[in-house]
Scaffold this motif. Structure first.
Motif, PDB file in Angstrom:
ATOM      1  N   VAL A  22     -13.052 -14.931 -87.064  1.00 52.74           N
ATOM      2  CA  VAL A  22     -14.311 -14.832 -87.570  1.00 52.74           C
ATOM      3  C   VAL A  22     -15.543 -14.319 -86.476  1.00 52.74           C
ATOM      4  O   VAL A  22     -16.168 -13.009 -86.663  1.00 52.74           O
ATOM      5  N   GLU A  23     -15.768 -15.192 -85.667  1.00 52.86           N
ATOM      6  CA  GLU A  23     -16.625 -14.922 -84.466  1.00 52.86           C
ATOM      7  C   GLU A  23     -16.162 -13.771 -83.601  1.00 52.86           C
ATOM      8  O   GLU A  23     -17.137 -12.885 -83.192  1.00 52.86           O
ATOM      9  N   ASP A  24     -14.887 -13.615 -83.266  1.00 51.51           N
ATOM     10  CA  ASP A  24     -14.609 -12.507 -82.514  1.00 51.51           C
ATOM     11  C   ASP A  24     -14.748 -11.138 -83.359  1.00 51.51           C
ATOM     12  O   ASP A  24     -15.037 -10.283 -82.404  1.00 51.51           O
ATOM     13  N   TRP A  25     -14.423 -10.921 -84.581  1.00 53.58           N
ATOM     14  CA  TRP A  25     -14.638  -9.814 -85.380  1.00 53.58           C
ATOM     15  C   TRP A  25     -16.127  -9.497 -85.077  1.00 53.58           C
ATOM     16  O   TRP A  25     -16.418  -8.412 -85.067  1.00 53.58           O
ATOM     17  N   ARG A  26     -17.076 -10.293 -85.336  1.00 53.38           N
ATOM     18  CA  ARG A  26     -18.355  -9.772 -85.249  1.00 53.38           C
ATOM     19  C   ARG A  26     -18.734  -9.241 -83.830  1.00 53.38           C
ATOM     20  O   ARG A  26     -19.476  -8.534 -83.741  1.00 53.38           O
ATOM     21  N   GLU A  27     -18.329 -10.358 -82.633  1.00 51.53           N
ATOM     22  CA  GLU A  27     -18.663  -9.651 -81.452  1.00 51.53           C
ATOM     23  C   GLU A  27     -17.805  -8.540 -81.149  1.00 51.53           C
ATOM     24  O   GLU A  27     -18.514  -7.656 -80.269  1.00 51.53           O
ATOM     25  N   LEU A  28     -16.701  -8.170 -81.551  1.00 49.90           N
ATOM     26  CA  LEU A  28     -15.999  -7.098 -81.416  1.00 49.90           C
ATOM     27  C   LEU A  28     -17.021  -5.766 -81.929  1.00 49.90           C
ATOM     28  O   LEU A  28     -16.963  -4.792 -81.346  1.00 49.90           O
ATOM     29  N   GLY A  29     -17.344  -6.115 -83.309  1.00 55.18           N
ATOM     30  CA  GLY A  29     -18.040  -5.043 -83.807  1.00 55.18           C
ATOM     31  C   GLY A  29     -19.326  -4.703 -83.125  1.00 55.18           C
ATOM     32  O   GLY A  29     -19.749  -3.594 -82.846  1.00 55.18           O
ATOM     33  N   LEU A  30     -20.174  -5.841 -82.548  1.00 59.80           N
ATOM     34  CA  LEU A  30     -21.447  -5.507 -81.856  1.00 59.80           C
ATOM     35  C   LEU A  30     -21.052  -4.819 -80.307  1.00 59.80           C
ATOM     36  O   LEU A  30     -21.726  -3.836 -79.943  1.00 59.80           O
ATOM     37  N   ALA A  31     -19.753  -5.207 -80.020  1.00 59.70           N
ATOM     38  CA  ALA A  31     -19.542  -4.506 -78.632  1.00 59.70           C
ATOM     39  C   ALA A  31     -19.189  -3.197 -78.480  1.00 59.70           C
ATOM     40  O   ALA A  31     -19.763  -2.332 -77.991  1.00 59.70           O
ATOM     41  N   ARG A  32     -18.521  -2.895 -79.756  1.00 58.25           N
ATOM     42  CA  ARG A  32     -17.964  -1.331 -80.058  1.00 58.25           C
ATOM     43  C   ARG A  32     -19.311  -0.263 -80.323  1.00 58.25           C
ATOM     44  O   ARG A  32     -19.370   0.604 -79.915  1.00 58.25           O
ATOM     45  N   ARG A  33     -20.279  -1.205 -81.131  1.00 59.54           N
ATOM     46  CA  ARG A  33     -21.387  -0.337 -81.469  1.00 59.54           C
ATOM     47  C   ARG A  33     -22.348  -0.131 -80.147  1.00 59.54           C
ATOM     48  O   ARG A  33     -22.875   0.873 -80.213  1.00 59.54           O
ATOM     49  N   ALA A  34     -22.259  -1.227 -79.255  1.00 61.25           N
ATOM     50  CA  ALA A  34     -23.026  -1.153 -78.023  1.00 61.25           C
ATOM     51  C   ALA A  34     -22.749   0.313 -77.284  1.00 61.25           C
ATOM     52  O   ALA A  34     -23.299   0.664 -76.379  1.00 61.25           O
ATOM     53  N   ARG A  35     -21.312   0.139 -77.067  1.00 64.08           N
ATOM     54  CA  ARG A  35     -20.825   1.179 -76.403  1.00 64.08           C
ATOM     55  C   ARG A  35     -20.576   2.647 -77.161  1.00 64.08           C
ATOM     56  O   ARG A  35     -19.998   3.588 -76.517  1.00 64.08           O
ATOM     57  N   VAL A  49      -4.753  -8.139 -80.925  1.00 64.23           N
ATOM     58  CA  VAL A  49      -4.290  -8.350 -79.648  1.00 64.23           C
ATOM     59  C   VAL A  49      -4.812  -9.539 -79.030  1.00 64.23           C
ATOM     60  O   VAL A  49      -4.460 -10.177 -78.486  1.00 64.23           O
ATOM     61  N   LEU A  50      -6.244  -9.662 -79.469  1.00 69.94           N
ATOM     62  CA  LEU A  50      -6.887 -10.703 -78.881  1.00 69.94           C
ATOM     63  C   LEU A  50      -6.401 -12.127 -79.481  1.00 69.94           C
ATOM     64  O   LEU A  50      -6.228 -13.268 -78.570  1.00 69.94           O
ATOM     65  N   ALA A  51      -5.979 -12.235 -80.730  1.00 68.04           N
ATOM     66  CA  ALA A  51      -5.354 -13.120 -81.391  1.00 68.04           C
ATOM     67  C   ALA A  51      -4.071 -13.726 -80.567  1.00 68.04           C
ATOM     68  O   ALA A  51      -3.816 -14.748 -80.540  1.00 68.04           O
ATOM     69  N   ILE A  52      -3.285 -12.625 -80.269  1.00 71.17           N
ATOM     70  CA  ILE A  52      -2.002 -12.910 -79.472  1.00 71.17           C
ATOM     71  C   ILE A  52      -2.231 -13.580 -78.339  1.00 71.17           C
ATOM     72  O   ILE A  52      -1.477 -14.589 -77.873  1.00 71.17           O
TER      73      ILE A  52
END
Length: 261
Positions: A162-175, A195-198
């Motif tokens: 859940v935390e990874d999903w939130r951070e991925l969304g913020l990172a993609r939005r920043a880029r 991929v991150l989960a694997i």
């Protein structure tokens, strides 16, 4: 959830063995699945709500866990009342929509049945620590330790996902990645999380193997899991609730075995 763990574990229900809670939920669930009628489900739900204070679970946390199930049950209730079986007096008929005594009774039964199964299950497992459940499954039921510990490790990683999903969304939005197109953004972010989960799962498996989790021989446990008299009392209590619910439905003449529908 982490804010109420200490209070919940100190409650009378929180001190019961996790395996006893699982058995109690199964007993009540099986009894309610045998029939679709409002009486047995309503009696079971009422008796469960009477015992709810013993869990000491804050109402806000209980609502956060239950509202998706309650919303789904309400949707199923409305759909059944409009498209359910027709019997008795018909109150509304328009094309495929038919509201009658039979459809309303069935809709009420489905609503109460879902809530009667969901409320005790959510409360029982909300007061259960995953590690306690894993200890009980491995030590009392003698399930394979590799399977139990692997499942426990995977469950512990759900919060990280859940935390990874939130951070991925913020990172993609920043880029500025996938600023347009919700479906494309969701698909890309889902693949990245996969991929991150694997990768994290592979690292966790290697770390557990290095620490001897997969070694043969007799395993020792840091926290012994034992069955106490209070655990048996909880199971007997839910057996009594299931028995009273079924008896009330039979006495009221509403008991309808699912295979007879």
């Amino acid at each position: 959830m982490s804010l109420v763990v200490l209070d919940v574990r100190e409650s009378p229900l929180g001190r019961v063995n996790a395996l006893a809670k699982l058995a109690a939920a199964l007993v009540l669930g099986i009894a309610l699945l045998l029939s679709i009628d409002p009486v047995s489900a309503g009696v079971s739900l009422a008796l469960t709500l009477v015992l709810l204070p013993f869990a000491r679970l804050p109402m806000r946390d209980l609502w956060l866990r239950l509202w998706p199930i309650a919303a789904s049950a309400l949707i199923a209730c409305v759909a059944t009342s409009l498209y359910g079986r027709q019997s008795g007096t018909t109150y509304l008929e328009w094309g495929l929509l038919r509201v009658s005594d039979g459809s309303l009774t069935l809709a009420l039964a489905i609503l109460l049945r879902v809530l009667a199964i969901a409320v005790p299950s959510v409360v029982l497992f909300a007061t259960t620590d995953p590690t306690d459940l894993a200890d009980a499954l491995a030590q009392i039921l003698r399930l394979p330790a590799r399977f139990v510990l692997g499942a426990l490790a995977g469950l512990r990683l759900v919060g990280l996902l859940v935390e990874d999903w939130r951070e991925l969304g913020l990172a993609r939005r920043a880029r500025g990645v996938a600023d347009t197109g919700r479906l494309r953004r969701f698909a890309g972010q889902t693949f990245a999380l996969f991929v991150l989960a694997i990768r994290r799962g592979s690292k966790l498996a290697t770390a557990m193997e290095a620490r001897g989790f997969g070694a043969p021989g007799v395993r020792t446990w840091a926290r012994p899991s034992r069955v106490r008299p209070r655990d048996g009392l909880l199971v007997l209590l839910f057996v009594a609730i299931a028995t009273v619910s079924v008896a009330a439905a039979v006495a009221a003449g509403t008991w309808t075995f699912v295979l007879a529908l």
